[in-house]
Write a protein that holds these residues in place. Structure first.
Motif, PDB file in Angstrom:
ATOM      1  N   UNK A   8      28.759  23.795  -5.161  1.00 23.28           N
ATOM      2  CA  UNK A   8      27.545  24.493  -4.740  1.00 23.28           C
ATOM      3  C   UNK A   8      27.333  25.751  -5.578  1.00 23.28           C
ATOM      4  N   UNK A  46      25.862  24.840  -8.792  1.00 19.40           N
ATOM      5  CA  UNK A  46      24.431  24.536  -8.718  1.00 19.40           C
ATOM      6  C   UNK A  46      23.605  25.794  -8.560  1.00 19.40           C
ATOM      7  N   UNK A  47      24.107  26.679  -7.725  1.00 22.27           N
ATOM      8  CA  UNK A  47      23.352  27.916  -7.528  1.00 22.27           C
ATOM      9  C   UNK A  47      23.200  28.657  -8.842  1.00 22.27           C
ATOM     10  N   UNK A  85      20.547  26.898 -10.867  1.00 21.15           N
ATOM     11  CA  UNK A  85      19.168  27.066 -10.414  1.00 21.15           C
ATOM     12  C   UNK A  85      18.730  28.518 -10.463  1.00 21.15           C
ATOM     13  N   UNK A 132      18.938  30.337 -12.901  1.00 26.50           N
ATOM     14  CA  UNK A 132      18.179  30.427 -14.145  1.00 26.50           C
ATOM     15  C   UNK A 132      17.146  29.307 -14.242  1.00 26.50           C
ATOM     16  N   UNK A 133      17.422  28.218 -13.507  1.00 28.31           N
ATOM     17  CA  UNK A 133      16.472  27.119 -13.462  1.00 28.31           C
ATOM     18  C   UNK A 133      16.244  26.461 -14.809  1.00 28.31           C
ATOM     19  N   UNK A 157      15.195  27.863 -17.194  1.00 32.36           N
ATOM     20  CA  UNK A 157      14.018  28.483 -17.780  1.00 32.36           C
ATOM     21  C   UNK A 157      14.403  29.614 -18.710  1.00 32.36           C
ATOM     22  N   UNK A 182      13.204  32.814 -20.047  1.00 31.43           N
ATOM     23  CA  UNK A 182      12.131  33.753 -19.705  1.00 31.43           C
ATOM     24  C   UNK A 182      11.660  34.566 -20.896  1.00 31.43           C
ATOM     25  N   UNK A 186      13.490  22.807 -16.265  1.00 31.99           N
ATOM     26  CA  UNK A 186      13.356  21.866 -15.140  1.00 31.99           C
ATOM     27  C   UNK A 186      14.038  20.534 -15.460  1.00 31.99           C
ATOM     28  N   UNK A 198      11.878  17.815 -17.200  1.00 29.82           N
ATOM     29  CA  UNK A 198      10.670  17.239 -16.576  1.00 29.82           C
ATOM     30  C   UNK A 198       9.397  17.892 -17.104  1.00 29.82           C
ATOM     31  N   UNK A 220      19.723  17.164  -2.622  1.00 27.56           N
ATOM     32  CA  UNK A 220      19.996  18.580  -2.871  1.00 27.56           C
ATOM     33  C   UNK A 220      19.659  18.943  -4.310  1.00 27.56           C
ATOM     34  N   UNK A 236      13.089  26.779  -7.780  1.00 35.26           N
ATOM     35  CA  UNK A 236      11.835  27.021  -8.485  1.00 35.26           C
ATOM     36  C   UNK A 236      11.100  25.718  -8.772  1.00 35.26           C
ATOM     37  N   UNK A 287       7.700  23.780 -11.683  1.00 34.26           N
ATOM     38  CA  UNK A 287       7.427  22.438 -12.207  1.00 34.26           C
ATOM     39  C   UNK A 287       6.099  21.934 -11.648  1.00 34.26           C
ATOM     40  N   UNK A 309      11.477  41.467 -15.275  1.00 37.03           N
ATOM     41  CA  UNK A 309      12.867  40.997 -15.317  1.00 37.03           C
ATOM     42  C   UNK A 309      13.843  42.168 -15.273  1.00 37.03           C
TER      43      UNK A 309
END
Lengths: 130, 217
Positions: free
Chosen positions: A2, A5-6, A9, A11-12, A14, A16, A78, A81, B29, B35, B39, B103
């Protein structure tokens, strides 16, 4: 797991952007905008279709620059995607754009004889017969 | 925990072995990142791209049907378009500065750069409206020819998007001022950033395809 994964996500995937990437993007866009304007306003090429192709090329490059430096498009965002959606859209736009121009060009081409020779059209009915 | 809620549903729907069930919980999950909004917003932008593609096609097909009226070469004022393009480009970089400030959790400079972006957006809109008013005053309104109809439809839709972007930007200024750089506001900033830069990308197509190619002999 977990935590992993956190972290991901957070940063996703992405990017910036940084001051450097925005600056590079801005300078490139200024150059890529200025050249087409100069080409057209200064009549750099004698042939308009050469100018048209060159400025369309500059536009395509500038769109890629904006996508990378301003919209932070990359293969990781993403989980890929966004890029997939973008490619799908580009394919759709290309098919519809090229297809429409092609069809409409031929439509005009096929309509022209009947329209331009309207007074003489009745005299030459065999023109369209195979 | 969403997977605990989903567990019985999956077990009811797929009475399979334990392994795939675990796999599905994992996927549920995995595919709901925090975010997901970004998308989703990106996919909205792609659909907007199709909308603009259709307007570009209409212009590509009808752009030379002058109906005896004025052509692009007679109407378009390229220096004005160059200034407008500069406004939009500058607004893109200032929005970038706003994102960088946000940021670094600097609310003041985020608000400042957002405000500057909004002013550039307003300047762009002002010049565009001036151009439209000038054209209509000359008798080159959207009713004049198919060329002008498709021109006003394409450029007008872009201008409408910029207007919506400015309304959104002002709303965000108030939200930032009231709530600060919260996670929700960061997400909104990110979405507006994509929207704003996307409009700049569309404008590249407009100034190249409509204005520059329109004045070519």
């Amino acid at each position: 797991m977990s935590a992993h994964h956190d972290h991901e996500h957070g940063h996703g995937g992405h990017d910036h952007g940084s001051l450097r990437s925005y600056a590079i993007g801005f300078i490139l866009s200024v150059i890529l905008t200025a050249i087409p304007f100069w080409l057209v306003m200064g009549n750099a090429f004698r042939n308009s279709s050469t100018t048209a192709f060159v400025i369309l090329g500059f536009a395509a490059v500038q769109i890629v620059v904006h996508m990378i430096y301003f919209l932070h498009m990359n293969t990781r965002a993403e989980g890929g995607w966004s890029l997939l959606a973008l490619i799908f859209t580009i394919v759709l736009v290309a098919i519809v754009l090229v297809g429409s121009i092609w069809v409409m060009y031929h439509l005009n081409h096929n309509m022209m004889p009947g329209m331009t020779h309207a007074p003489g059209a009745a005299a030459q009915p065999a023109h369209h017969m195979p | 925990m969403p997977d605990l809620v989903l567990d019985p549903a999956i077990a009811g729907a797929v009475p399979a072995a334990r392994a795939p069930q675990d796999d599905m919980v994992f996927h549920v999950r995995d595919h709901h990142p925090e975010n997901g909004t970004l998308l989703g917003f990106w996919i909205y932008l792609m659909s907007d791209c199709l909308l603009f593609a259709v307007l570009f096609i209409a212009y590509a097909v009808l752009g030379r049907n002058f109906a005896g009226g004025p052509s692009g070469a007679e109407l378009f004022d390229l220096p004005l378009v160059a200034v407008n393009t500069a406004f939009l480009l500058l607004s893109s970089i200032t929005y970038g500065f706003a994102m960088l400030s946000s940021q670094r959790a600097r609310l003041g400079s985020t608000l400042l750069w957002l405000g500057v972006t909004g002013l550039f957006g307003l300047a762009f809109l002002g010049l565009e409206l001036y151009e439209f008013a000038h054209l209509i005053h000359q008798g080159a309104g959207p009713q004049r020819s198919a060329f002008l109809t498709s021109f006003f439809a394409l450029v007008g839709t872009h201008g409408l998007h910029v207007t919506v972007g400015i309304v959104w930007l002002v709303t965000l200024l108030f939200q930032l001022n009231r709530h600060g750089l919260t996670e929700a506001n960061q997400r909104r900033l990110m979405c507006l950033s994509m929207f704003w830069h996307f409009l700049d990308v569309i404008w590249i197509g407009v100034f190249t395809f409509v204005y520059l190619m329109g004045v070519l002999p």
